[in-house]
Design an enzyme around this catalytic site. Structure first.
Site, PDB file in Angstrom:
ATOM      1  N   TYR A 190       0.827  -1.228   0.000  1.00 45.18           N
ATOM      2  CA  TYR A 190       0.000   0.000   0.000  1.00 45.18           C
ATOM      3  C   TYR A 190       0.852   1.265   0.000  1.00 45.18           C
ATOM      4  O   TYR A 190       0.539   2.209   0.735  1.00 45.18           O
ATOM      5  CB  TYR A 190      -0.918   0.024   1.224  1.00 45.18           C
ATOM      6  N   ASP A 226     -17.083 -12.656   7.712  1.00 44.87           N
ATOM      7  CA  ASP A 226     -15.633 -12.534   7.672  1.00 44.87           C
ATOM      8  C   ASP A 226     -15.184 -11.990   9.045  1.00 44.87           C
ATOM      9  O   ASP A 226     -15.263 -10.794   9.307  1.00 44.87           O
ATOM     10  CB  ASP A 226     -15.249 -11.585   6.527  1.00 44.87           C
ATOM     11  N   TYR A 280     -14.211  -4.688   3.689  1.00 42.97           N
ATOM     12  CA  TYR A 280     -12.895  -5.117   3.194  1.00 42.97           C
ATOM     13  C   TYR A 280     -12.767  -6.618   3.424  1.00 42.97           C
ATOM     14  O   TYR A 280     -13.000  -7.104   4.537  1.00 42.97           O
ATOM     15  CB  TYR A 280     -11.760  -4.389   3.912  1.00 42.97           C
ATOM     16  N   LYS A 282      -5.880 -13.439  10.964  1.00 38.74           N
ATOM     17  CA  LYS A 282      -5.218 -12.453  11.820  1.00 38.74           C
ATOM     18  C   LYS A 282      -4.768 -12.946  13.206  1.00 38.74           C
ATOM     19  O   LYS A 282      -3.639 -13.369  13.341  1.00 38.74           O
ATOM     20  CB  LYS A 282      -6.086 -11.200  11.917  1.00 38.74           C
TER      21      LYS A 282
HETATM   22  C1  LIG Z   1      -7.019  -8.511   6.876  1.00 41.19           C
HETATM   23  C2  LIG Z   1      -8.358  -8.918   6.405  1.00 41.19           C
HETATM   24  C3  LIG Z   1      -8.510  -9.762   5.289  1.00 41.19           C
HETATM   25  C4  LIG Z   1      -7.357 -10.218   4.448  1.00 41.19           C
HETATM   26  O1  LIG Z   1      -6.450 -10.999   5.129  1.00 41.19           O
HETATM   27  P1  LIG Z   1      -4.966 -11.207   4.526  1.00 41.19           P
HETATM   28  O2  LIG Z   1      -4.333 -12.163   5.467  1.00 41.19           O
HETATM   29  O3  LIG Z   1      -4.327  -9.850   4.537  1.00 41.19           O
HETATM   30  O4  LIG Z   1      -5.120 -11.736   3.150  1.00 41.19           O
HETATM   31  C5  LIG Z   1      -9.799 -10.137   4.949  1.00 41.19           C
HETATM   32  N1  LIG Z   1     -10.865  -9.727   5.657  1.00 41.19           N
HETATM   33  C6  LIG Z   1     -10.753  -8.930   6.729  1.00 41.19           C
HETATM   34  C7  LIG Z   1     -11.972  -8.533   7.487  1.00 41.19           C
HETATM   35  C8  LIG Z   1      -9.499  -8.482   7.134  1.00 41.19           C
HETATM   36  O5  LIG Z   1      -9.392  -7.660   8.179  1.00 41.19           O
END
Ligand SMILES: *Cc1c(COP(=O)(O)O)cnc(C)c1O
Length: 451
Positions: free
Chosen positions: A41, A263, A169, A292
């Protein structure tokens, strides 16, 4: 209150060999490698040198010149237990010595199987099947593939579109970009390459609820699933919605026979106060994604969890209905060992009470920012605190200001936020929040008018 910038020598944790040689010295590896690395980024033309970090400890980053930073970001929200936790370190070391990795195709190992069973048990409802991958984006790709194939396997053709929300996102790969906020996902830049999805505003008002209901009613024949971040849209700007909104969306999906993918890559593992955000709305998604904080910020690992009825749709006498996916490093033994150790820590010391204290501090300490010039909003949810500013381009200036104050905060867009490790102590948290308010005040009074 002692913030590191004012009292470096007061921290016994700071090993003498790490004392600054001279302040701000640029290590040779940084200077040389900076000519070759391509940063995330980042407009590389005028990118400043990133802060060189020599080691980590607890809630602190220790720079190459010995200065300590209190970590307000937890390395993109991963380091829930702080860094170098001895329990995770020991588990990973043991695994490294025994068996770092074997393929999950045809071979089995204890760490992945144990982790699958534990995740199935700790997540709500009958999310009983766990598919591993190595990154969040890939776990969302897998969730999307699962949802589309679920309908194909059930004989319902043409259900290939997704409904997602502005401000959302879900990752940086092509399928996930298509369900991101159109601006964040750079939909115009990649027009024609991205699948066309249905992206709408979160139904926050009665009128929007009605519109959402109509959308699902009119188009459900073509919709595979609704995909969303529950309660907090993270990378989109720490945007909050209520548990009622989430519950409404779940109910609307049920009314129209549409799958719901939650997600929880950002919100999972205690960040919003409960282990998973969906628990606050008492809903269970059909498919859930986690990453994460799954390994406590040590190794890359992600998981896509499916409910029994989703998994069952893949069962038949034909190989043709199987899920054809299999990342090379899926279920990596080191990553799974780290995740199992991280889950031990969550079991021993549930994050709920800690997050409650962090939330109370954030609410109290960030509230004064509301009055500051250039501030549009202050938002707090669980261990997430965000100050929304008027549009600006002073991110690099702000980062430097934070480092000077002994904290690591990485503003993005119009947001200055903290998502500290969930184990952060009150003093360290106060360093972070006072620096946030100070830097925003300084920016609003002295900097904003320049730009
Ligand atoms: C960080 C994130 C992703 C992507 O995860 P990566 O490990 O960076 O590919 C997808 N969804 C959410 C909600 C996120 O915070």
């Amino acid at each position: 209150m002692l913030c590191p910038s004012f009292c470096l020598k007061d921290f016994p944790s700071l090993n003498m060999t790490d004392q600054p040689t001279h302040s701000g010295a640029v290590p040779a590896w940084l200077e040389e490698g900076f000519e070759h690395i391509w940063l995330p980024y980042t407009q590389m033309q005028d990118a400043p040198l990133p802060a060189p970090i020599a080691r980590t400890e607890g809630c602190r980053l220790i720079m190459a010149d010995g200065r300590e930073l209190v970590d307000g970001v937890a390395s993109w929200w991963t380091a829930a237990h702080g860094y170098n936790h001895p329990h995770i370190r020991e588990a990973v070391t043991r695994q490294l010595e025994t068996m770092p990795h074997v393929m999950l195709g045809g071979l089995a190992h204890e760490q992945a199987y144990t982790l699958a069973a534990r995740l199935a048990k700790m997540t709500p409802g009958d999310l009983t099947r766990v598919f591993f991958s190595e990154s969040g984006s890939v776990s969302v790709e897998i969730a999307m593939k699962m949802a589309v194939q679920y309908w194909i396997n059930k004989g319902e053709k043409g259900r290939s579109r997704f409904v997602s929300f502005t401000g959302g996102y879900h990752g940086d790969t092509f399928a996930t970009m298509s369900v991101c906020d159109p601006e964040e996902g750079m939909h115009s830049l990649f027009a024609g390459l991205l699948a066309e999805q249905i992206i709408t505003d979160l139904p926050l008002t009665r009128a929007q609820e009605q519109e959402f209901e109509t959308l699902l009613e009119d188009r459900c024949d073509g919709i595979a699933a609704v995909v969303m971040e529950p309660l907090v849209q993270g990378a989109g700007g720490m945007l909050l919605h209520s548990a009622d909104t989430l519950a409404f969306i779940r109910a609307a999906c049920d009314r129209h026979g549409v799958l719901l993918i939650l997600d929880e890559i950002f919100t999972g593992f205690g960040r919003t106060g409960t282990m998973f955000a969906c628990e606050q709305a008492d809903v269970v998604p059909d498919i859930m994604t986690l990453s994460k904080a799954l390994t406590g910020g040590t190794l890359p690992l992600a998981a896509t969890l499916a409910r029994t009825h989703v998994f069952d749709a893949f069962l038949s006498d034909s190989a043709g209905t199987a899920l054809m996916h299999g990342p090379t490093y899926m279920g990596n033994a080191l990553g799974c060992a780290a995740a199992n150790a991280s889950l031990d820590l969550f079991e021993l010391d549930p994050p709920g009470p800690r997050v409650e204290k962090i939330e109370a501090h954030l609410m109290h300490a960030l509230a004064p920012a509301r009055q500051l010039p250039g501030v549009k909003d202050v938002r707090v949810k669980g261990a997430i605190g965000a100050i929304e500013l008027e549009p600006h381009t002073d991110h690099d200036w702000m980062k430097a200001q934070f480092i000077e104050r002994g904290v690591w905060i990485r503003p993005f867009g119009n947001i200055v936020y903290t998502t500290p490790p969930l184990v952060i102590e009150a003093d360290d948290l106060a360093c972070i929040t006072s620096a946030m308010v100070d830097v925003v005040r300084d920016w609003g009074i002295n900097k904003r008018k320049d730009g």
